[in-house]
Design a protein around this motif. Structure first.
Motif, PDB file in Angstrom:
ATOM      1  N   LEU A 160      44.251  40.680  29.824  1.00 24.89           N
ATOM      2  CA  LEU A 160      43.049  40.559  30.939  1.00 24.89           C
ATOM      3  C   LEU A 160      42.616  39.224  31.111  1.00 24.89           C
ATOM      4  O   LEU A 160      42.303  38.875  32.240  1.00 24.89           O
ATOM      5  CB  LEU A 160      41.869  41.554  30.716  1.00 24.89           C
ATOM      6  N   LEU A 172      37.045  41.786  35.555  1.00 26.30           N
ATOM      7  CA  LEU A 172      38.282  41.732  34.495  1.00 26.30           C
ATOM      8  C   LEU A 172      37.794  40.995  33.339  1.00 26.30           C
ATOM      9  O   LEU A 172      38.065  41.274  32.005  1.00 26.30           O
ATOM     10  CB  LEU A 172      39.509  41.110  34.985  1.00 26.30           C
ATOM     11  N   GLY A 227      37.442  42.649  29.623  1.00 27.08           N
ATOM     12  CA  GLY A 227      38.220  41.873  28.548  1.00 27.08           C
ATOM     13  C   GLY A 227      37.289  41.439  27.559  1.00 27.08           C
ATOM     14  O   GLY A 227      37.642  41.827  26.395  1.00 27.08           O
TER      15      GLY A 227
END
Lengths: 309, 260, 260, 309
Positions: C32, C48, C52
């Motif tokens: 990610l 994202l 992550g």
């Protein structure tokens, strides 16, 4: 020379069949299938090793590996050319590979996880390939036999290089030794499976034998490979992952555990860990190269027009 | 950064010079190695491997010689696998990851057309080792240049798409051309002693060859770059370089002291 | 390979278990991390990165705990940066490099729909540390699953192209589903002691959630894989893993003993 | 409140102009330009740092870096939203970025070559950004001023993190110390150039000052940055690569060498080492994400139809 009579006569005299000789359709079809599969195996077989070119741990080993993978591309070229003597084209054979209607050796559907895998492939996979291929140097079809002579010479060079790579590791640090043993553990049974199903379950064996294409049975070749490999393992100092493995003085051969043939059939039919990846990689290279091949054809056509006019 | 910390070769000048040329060859060989199994046709897998192998061979001789003249006991593998990015002296041109085969051809054309007169000049170097390495390499590089030339012609004059892609490849590598002929004090001093080749003097031959190919293949010379690359010889690289080195060096870095 | 040589955590079982779950989170966080600056819109770069960061946080706690229970003085960073590929115990699903955003969504959907019931079960573990880590992570993963679900719906039912790509993404990650629910002796023994969650028991909830999304987004469940992935927990990975590790570990491997 | 009169009155009273207030066209245009450029800088500025996310040498530093780059995306979002209060759209502003008709800060056209660059960016680049931006928290346009308050808070956090990263390196091994000095050597002058051309060559300065957008001149801010940074460099134990740098007790400021403004103009006009790469990366992300954005729009439209019917 005319027709089947002379074909049988040539076979009987252990002479070579050449492209212009007449030959039974089945012989031609079987040879095309086998040579194509062999060529495809060289091409797909480049991938697991090429996976380590950019990561090779010394420049000398990088050069050796790059040259080896290059040789495999060369073997593919010889074999496609040999198949073309029977009236097929490389482009068609590649299409069949990409469509999945022709196969390649199941061994290349396993991943190369560590640098030692490069050594194990050289030692075991090339060792098995040579055992399979040396008899083909005397096979009945001339162009195939001659291609195999060249190929076997290079393969045996590769096998020694793989052995040497592993030997360096087994004489190296504890981590390097573990890495080699791990690679041998993972590649041993898939290598045994390269000789195909046991004779009882083999499909093309008998006819191929009669036609002088296959001179030894799968099991004979597998035994020969085991007998050749066991003493080499001792030199390397790696353990072959088979507790049943032992010398049988009565047979004059090693007893060993057969590979899992169900796994072999699964992998051949597409269910190996890397089948999808290998085919996608191959198709992508082919598709992404289409514009280049078209440009080369267009350019060549224009050049020959200019030459004529 | 003192070059010692990064692992750069710093002394004597001839060792620095040999390591720069070795790095050029090594990094391009690494990129070509990544092409194998991805080429448009099998013959090209073979050809790119051949060229990669030639460059790798040159890199090994040049880096070995650099290590020898440096006298610190470093060989080709220490120099390849244990220097940091700032310690590499290659031109930035060789670092790029090709977007497609057109860019690969453009890069090889630009590089080999530079390397050929360079090695030809170096084959009469007063340094016997450099002269011998270069004399051997001249033949190899002549083939590389010819190979790239043939493809540039085919792609440039092939189809509309191949023309477009070949032009895009040229546009993409063009900002990295000037650096090839930049020269610096170290090179000038070595050239004055007859050891090195003055790279600024190579541009005429380069332009003549590349210019002719562009004309014959109906490609357009890209406008002179607004932002020409510079700095590779001083260890300033593109952001692609770090990833290339991570891949190339990881295994060796992971096993300190091991023999392979 | 003895796991010691590869750096794998081998004892006690709870340390092995924690390191496996930590590796799952770490490797997906790494993937990610590679998406940031490449997302289809800014909000998604943010999302994202968030996911992550959650996963990276879980990885840090799980690996620290694994190191602590192992008792060899290894912390999260030794485990992340100084193990070899064969020493990582993550499932292969998290290793893949996404071909596009559709595949990223498919991977996150499949993974978070597995991780959510896993952590929910683990939040009542008899191991207080695992229970606490899982209890915190449940809320994070519920968001991950929801995020992936929303995107799967949008892409599946959006345009023809997005439907095609979302389906391709699912097809691409599907062979990696079975491994999530495979289980092994170590896990079964820990589950019997109330420490671990029996992953074979998670499939029903997973299938219910993913199945519903597929129906609502008019996507087709891929055929059961002919070649389901297996082996990640034993350190057998895909060929993508080595490159991921080279990138992740290179700097640390290049500076033995340094503090960062 | 009506028209320009109240605009001038608000300015004179040092109150905030709000979106519904009337304002001169030039004020609006200048603000849009400046906010867009600022937003673009946040977005493009993610790239040089994101370059190290997958390679960060500890999980803690990886998390800090990921969070920082995420914050930058967030800053971009605030700033685009603030610009949208003036009747432009984020999509249009992004199109102008991608077309090259709007600029971003020249600093992000330099490459991040080593891990220490991540620290140098945090310390020097964010330090310069804060020096530039703190006065903007009191700028005359309300939405911009409020966005800057949030942004400055986070930036100063980032600056401390960058300093801490470098401090760990300068107290580390000799190679780590060299790495930090090298990074400072490469980022110092580009950071000084972030304040723009010297006052004599600045184009928008005067009008912006009258409109309460720019409260200090480029040179004043640059001096402030140098004075703030020099003692921090001493704590770090790095040398600022300027042999002329010294305290001038008469001025009560440090004398220092100006950056190469010709280089600054070259980089702004596209000739920095990474301009092409940054723009290509940005355009690729945008283009490759087009199908996703279209799908989201199509889906939302269908959802609202369903809700209505």
């Amino acid at each position: 020379r005319d027709g089947e009579h002379s074909f049988d006569a040539l076979l009987a005299a252990d002479e070579r069949i050449e492209p212009r000789d007449q030959m039974p359709d089945g012989y031609r079809r079987g040879l095309v299938r086998q040579m194509a599969q062999h060529a495809h195996s060289e091409i797909i077989g480049m991938q697991p090793e090429a996976n380590w070119i950019t990561r090779a741990p010394s420049l000398r080993r990088k050069a050796i590996l790059m040259a080896k993978v290059q040789d495999e591309a060369g073997h593919g070229l010889y074999l496609y050319a040999a198949a073309e003597t029977l009236g097929v084209s490389r482009a068609d054979l590649l299409d069949q590979l990409h469509a999945g209607t022709q196969k390649y050796s199941s061994i290349f559907n396993y991943p190369t996880l560590t640098w030692a895998d490069v050594g194990a492939i050289g030692w075991l996979v090339d060792g098995a390939a040579i055992t399979n291929q040396v008899p083909l140097c005397r096979c009945s079809y001339g162009p195939y036999a001659r291609a195999m002579v060249r190929i076997c010479k290079e393969e045996s060079f590769h096998q020694r290089q793989g052995f040497d790579l592993l030997l360096t590791l087994t004489r190296g640090t504890p981590r390097q030794r573990e890495m080699s043993q791990d690679a041998v553990d993972r590649w041993w049974y898939p290598s045994l499976a390269m000789f195909g199903p046991p004779d009882g379950r083999s499909t093309h064996g008998e006819q191929s034998a009669r036609w002088g294409i296959k001179r030894f049975s799968n099991d004979e070749l597998r035994q020969r490979f085991v007998d050749m490999t066991v003493p080499q393992a001792a030199v390397l100092g790696v353990t072959i992952p088979d507790p049943q493995l032992r010398w049988n003085p009565e047979r004059g051969h090693h007893d060993f555990t057969e590979p899992d043939y169900d796994e072999l059939f699964r992998v051949i039919s597409g269910a190996g860990p890397c089948n999808r990846q290998r085919m996608e990689h191959r198709r992508r290279a082919h598709d992404e190269g289409a514009w280049v091949r078209e440009a080369a054809l267009a350019y060549a056509a224009r050049q020959s027009e200019t030459a004529v006019s | 950064m003192s070059s010692h910390a990064s692992g750069a070769v710093v002394d004597p000048p001839v060792a620095v010079y040999a390591s720069r040329l070795g790095d050029d060859a090594l990094i391009l060989a690494q990129r070509l190695g990544g092409w194998i199994t991805r080429a448009p046709q099998l013959e090209e897998d073979v050809a790119l491997a051949n060229i990669g192998l030639d460059l790798l061979g040159q890199a090994r001789m040049l880096l070995s010689y650099a290590g020898e003249r440096e006298g610190l006991g470093r060989g080709e593998d220490e120099l390849a696998h244990l220097r940091d990015e700032r310690g590499f002296g290659n031109v930035q041109l060789v670092e790029g990851q090709d977007a497609d085969f057109g860019e690969a051809v453009a890069r090889l054309l630009v590089f080999s057309a530079y390397q050929l007169p360079l090695y030809r000049g170096l084959s009469t170097s007063s340094d016997a080792t450099l002269a011998a390495i270069a004399a051997k390499a001249v033949k190899e590089v002549a083939y590389h240049r010819d190979h790239a030339t043939q493809w540039a012609l085919r792609l440039g004059a092939g189809t509309d798409e191949s023309h477009r892609r070949m032009q895009a490849g040229l546009d993409s590598v063009w900002p990295f051309v000037d650096e090839l002929f930049e020269g610096d004090d170290l090179e000038r001093r070595l050239a004055a002693d007859g050891v090195a080749v003055d790279s600024t003097a190579l541009r005429a031959e380069w332009s003549a060859h590349v210019g002719e190919i562009l004309v014959r293949s109906t490609l357009t010379e890209p406008a002179p770059g607004a932002a020409p690359a510079t700095g590779g010889r001083r260890g300033v690289h593109t952001e692609a370089m770090g990833y290339l080195l991570a891949e190339m060096q990881h295994l060796v870095r992971s096993h300190p002291g091991a023999t392979w």
